[in-house]
Design a protein around this motif. Structure first.
Motif, short mmCIF file in Angstrom:
data_model
loop_
_atom_site.label_atom_id
_atom_site.label_comp_id
_atom_site.label_asym_id
_atom_site.label_seq_id
_atom_site.Cartn_x
_atom_site.Cartn_y
_atom_site.Cartn_z
N ASP A 52 0.85 -1.19 0.00
CA ASP A 52 0.00 0.00 0.00
C ASP A 52 0.89 1.24 0.00
OD1 ASP A 52 -2.32 1.42 -0.05
OD2 ASP A 52 -2.83 1.12 2.05
N GLY A 53 0.45 2.29 -0.68
CA GLY A 53 1.27 3.49 -0.78
C GLY A 53 2.57 3.22 -1.51
N ALA A 54 2.50 2.41 -2.55
CA ALA A 54 3.73 2.03 -3.27
C ALA A 54 4.42 3.24 -3.89
CB ALA A 54 3.40 1.00 -4.36
N ASP A 55 3.64 4.26 -4.26
CA ASP A 55 4.24 5.46 -4.84
C ASP A 55 4.87 6.37 -3.79
OD1 ASP A 55 1.73 5.88 -3.77
OD2 ASP A 55 1.10 7.34 -5.27
N GLN A 56 4.78 5.96 -2.51
CA GLN A 56 5.41 6.71 -1.42
C GLN A 56 6.77 6.12 -1.05
OE1 GLN A 56 3.41 9.19 0.41
NE2 GLN A 56 1.91 8.96 -1.22
N CYS A 57 7.17 5.08 -1.74
CA CYS A 57 8.42 4.40 -1.41
C CYS A 57 9.61 5.28 -1.79
CB CYS A 57 8.49 3.05 -2.15
SG CYS A 57 9.98 2.11 -1.80
N GLY A 58 10.49 5.54 -0.82
CA GLY A 58 11.66 6.38 -1.07
C GLY A 58 12.89 5.58 -1.45
N ASP A 59 12.84 4.27 -1.30
CA ASP A 59 13.97 3.41 -1.61
C ASP A 59 13.68 2.68 -2.92
OD1 ASP A 59 15.98 1.50 -1.76
OD2 ASP A 59 15.98 1.10 0.40
N GLU A 60 14.13 3.23 -4.03
CA GLU A 60 13.83 2.65 -5.34
C GLU A 60 14.43 1.26 -5.49
OE1 GLU A 60 14.73 5.17 -8.62
OE2 GLU A 60 13.54 6.86 -7.85
N ARG A 61 15.60 1.05 -4.94
CA ARG A 61 16.23 -0.28 -5.06
C ARG A 61 15.42 -1.34 -4.31
NH1 ARG A 61 20.84 -0.13 -7.68
NH2 ARG A 61 21.96 1.87 -7.89
N ALA A 62 14.84 -0.93 -3.19
CA ALA A 62 14.01 -1.87 -2.44
C ALA A 62 12.77 -2.25 -3.24
CB ALA A 62 13.59 -1.24 -1.11
N LEU A 63 12.14 -1.27 -3.89
CA LEU A 63 10.97 -1.56 -4.69
C LEU A 63 11.32 -2.43 -5.89
CD1 LEU A 63 7.98 -1.18 -5.25
CD2 LEU A 63 8.50 1.02 -6.34
N TRP A 92 5.09 7.39 -12.05
CA TRP A 92 5.86 7.64 -10.84
C TRP A 92 7.23 8.21 -11.21
CZ3 TRP A 92 5.01 2.34 -7.92
CH2 TRP A 92 3.64 2.20 -7.67
N PRO A 93 7.70 9.24 -10.50
CA PRO A 93 8.99 9.85 -10.84
C PRO A 93 10.16 9.05 -10.28
CG PRO A 93 8.00 11.00 -8.99
CD PRO A 93 7.01 9.94 -9.41
N VAL A 94 10.56 8.01 -10.98
CA VAL A 94 11.66 7.16 -10.51
C VAL A 94 12.90 7.41 -11.34
CG1 VAL A 94 10.08 5.39 -9.66
CG2 VAL A 94 10.95 5.24 -11.98
N GLY A 95 14.07 7.18 -10.73
CA GLY A 95 15.35 7.42 -11.40
C GLY A 95 16.00 6.18 -11.97
N LEU A 96 15.73 5.01 -11.36
CA LEU A 96 16.34 3.77 -11.84
C LEU A 96 15.69 3.31 -13.14
CD1 LEU A 96 16.70 1.66 -8.55
CD2 LEU A 96 18.52 2.80 -9.83
N PRO A 97 16.45 3.19 -14.22
CA PRO A 97 15.87 2.76 -15.49
C PRO A 97 15.18 1.40 -15.41
CG PRO A 97 18.06 3.67 -15.84
CD PRO A 97 17.89 3.53 -14.36
N ASP A 98 15.79 0.45 -14.69
CA ASP A 98 15.19 -0.88 -14.58
C ASP A 98 13.85 -0.83 -13.86
OD1 ASP A 98 17.26 -1.99 -15.94
OD2 ASP A 98 18.24 -2.89 -14.19
N LEU A 99 13.77 0.01 -12.81
CA LEU A 99 12.51 0.14 -12.08
C LEU A 99 11.46 0.80 -12.96
CD1 LEU A 99 10.80 -0.08 -9.56
CD2 LEU A 99 11.81 2.05 -8.72
N ALA A 100 11.86 1.84 -13.68
CA ALA A 100 10.91 2.51 -14.58
C ALA A 100 10.36 1.53 -15.61
CB ALA A 100 11.59 3.69 -15.26
N SER A 101 11.21 0.65 -16.11
CA SER A 101 10.78 -0.34 -17.08
C SER A 101 9.79 -1.32 -16.47
CB SER A 101 12.00 -1.09 -17.62
OG SER A 101 11.62 -2.13 -18.48
N ARG A 102 10.06 -1.79 -15.25
CA ARG A 102 9.15 -2.72 -14.57
C ARG A 102 7.79 -2.05 -14.32
NH1 ARG A 102 13.03 -5.13 -15.70
NH2 ARG A 102 14.25 -6.64 -14.48
N LEU A 103 7.82 -0.79 -13.92
CA LEU A 103 6.57 -0.10 -13.61
C LEU A 103 5.73 0.14 -14.86
CD1 LEU A 103 7.84 2.51 -10.97
CD2 LEU A 103 6.58 0.38 -10.56
N ARG A 104 6.40 0.45 -15.96
CA ARG A 104 5.65 0.64 -17.22
C ARG A 104 5.01 -0.67 -17.68
NH1 ARG A 104 10.16 3.88 -18.62
NH2 ARG A 104 11.05 2.13 -19.79
N ALA A 105 5.63 -1.78 -17.32
CA ALA A 105 5.11 -3.09 -17.73
C ALA A 105 4.06 -3.64 -16.77
CB ALA A 105 6.26 -4.09 -17.84
N THR A 106 3.77 -2.89 -15.70
CA THR A 106 2.81 -3.36 -14.70
C THR A 106 1.38 -3.04 -15.12
OG1 THR A 106 4.42 -3.03 -12.91
CG2 THR A 106 2.10 -3.15 -12.28
N MET A 107 0.53 -4.04 -15.09
CA MET A 107 -0.90 -3.84 -15.36
C MET A 107 -1.47 -2.90 -14.31
SD MET A 107 -3.65 -4.66 -17.07
CE MET A 107 -5.39 -4.37 -16.78
#
Length: 252
Positions: free
Chosen positions: A112-123, A148-163
């Protein structure tokens, strides 16, 4: 003392009582499955969360404005699947690593509150590891993950692929049910004409209904008076639209 002076004195006394009261108990909302109100605004979310259709990569994001019922639906899903409930603001890489090292396997996770996560590597670690284990992962947020304004390219890719599935703002019928339920949860008795008056003038959002009921509860406890239209007009003056003067008039 003339009538106008007395009215002003009474109004100040009420305002002082409301402002000074410290409530002894925090209100805890009910999230039972039977309390969830079904409507067209949450039909798509219900279908994806409670239906048989599998999620792509077993990952889904449930998003929408505050007050639309995301947390309630997420809680229902957690109970149905005996899932582990996490909160984005407190998620850390060490926490995620510990989850998958535990002797008792985790079968499903809701964040819950996934967009409030401050640790991008953890997510990112949570998403990757959940996928590796074939584990269902539900993300709750106010905006779709692709934004979501994320900096990690891999995380951004995973989030874009999320239904992602949205929870919409409730319609008029659901707002009525929601207002009545919120009043009942706090055991506030309000006459039907006052309920109708509130529904005509409050903003058409679930969050506004929640804020209004919270203020009415506070005011009723502070003044020791029932919730009347006069009291509601006084404590909700900045929220109400198209109503008459909001000056507080003491009830006889």
């Amino acid at each position: 003392m003339d009538g106008r002076t007395k009215l002003k004195t009474d109004e100040n006394a009420v305002a002082d009582a409301i402002g000074q009261l410290v409530l002894p108990f925090a209100h805890t909302p009910r999230f039972a499955a039977d309390d969830f109100v079904f409507s067209s605004s949450n039909a798509a979310a219900r279908s994806w969360l409670l239906g048989p259709t599998p999620w792509p990569e077993r990952r889904l994001a449930l998003w929408g404005p505050a007050g639309t019922g995301k947390t309630h639906m997420l809680d229902i899903w957690v109970r149905m699947h005996e899932a582990l409930l996490l909160h984005g603001a407190s998620l850390s890489h060490a926490h995620v690593a510990g989850l998958f090292a535990a002797p008792v396997p985790v079968m499903a996770i809701a964040l819950d509150g996934a967009d409030q996560c401050g640790d991008e590597r953890a997510l990112l670690h949570l998403i990757n590891t959940a996928r590796e284990h074939g584990m269902a992962l539900l993300l709750g947020a106010r905006t779709p993950p692709a934004r979501w304004p994320v900096g990690l390219p891999d995380l951004a890719s995973r989030l874009r692929a999320t239904m992602a599935v949205a929870m919409g703002q409730p319609g008029d019928g659901l707002l009525r049910v929601l207002l009545l339920r919120l009043l009942a949860e706090r055991q506030i008795v309000v006459a039907q004409p006052v309920v109708e008056w509130l529904l005509r003038r409050l903003p058409r959002t679930a969050r506004a209904m929640q804020a209004a009921v919270r203020r009415l509860d506070h005011a009723a406890l502070a003044t020791g008076r029932p919730v009347t239209r006069a009291l509601a007009a006084h404590v909700l003056s900045d929220m109400l639209a198209g109503s008459e003067s909001h000056a507080f008039v003491p009830d006889p």
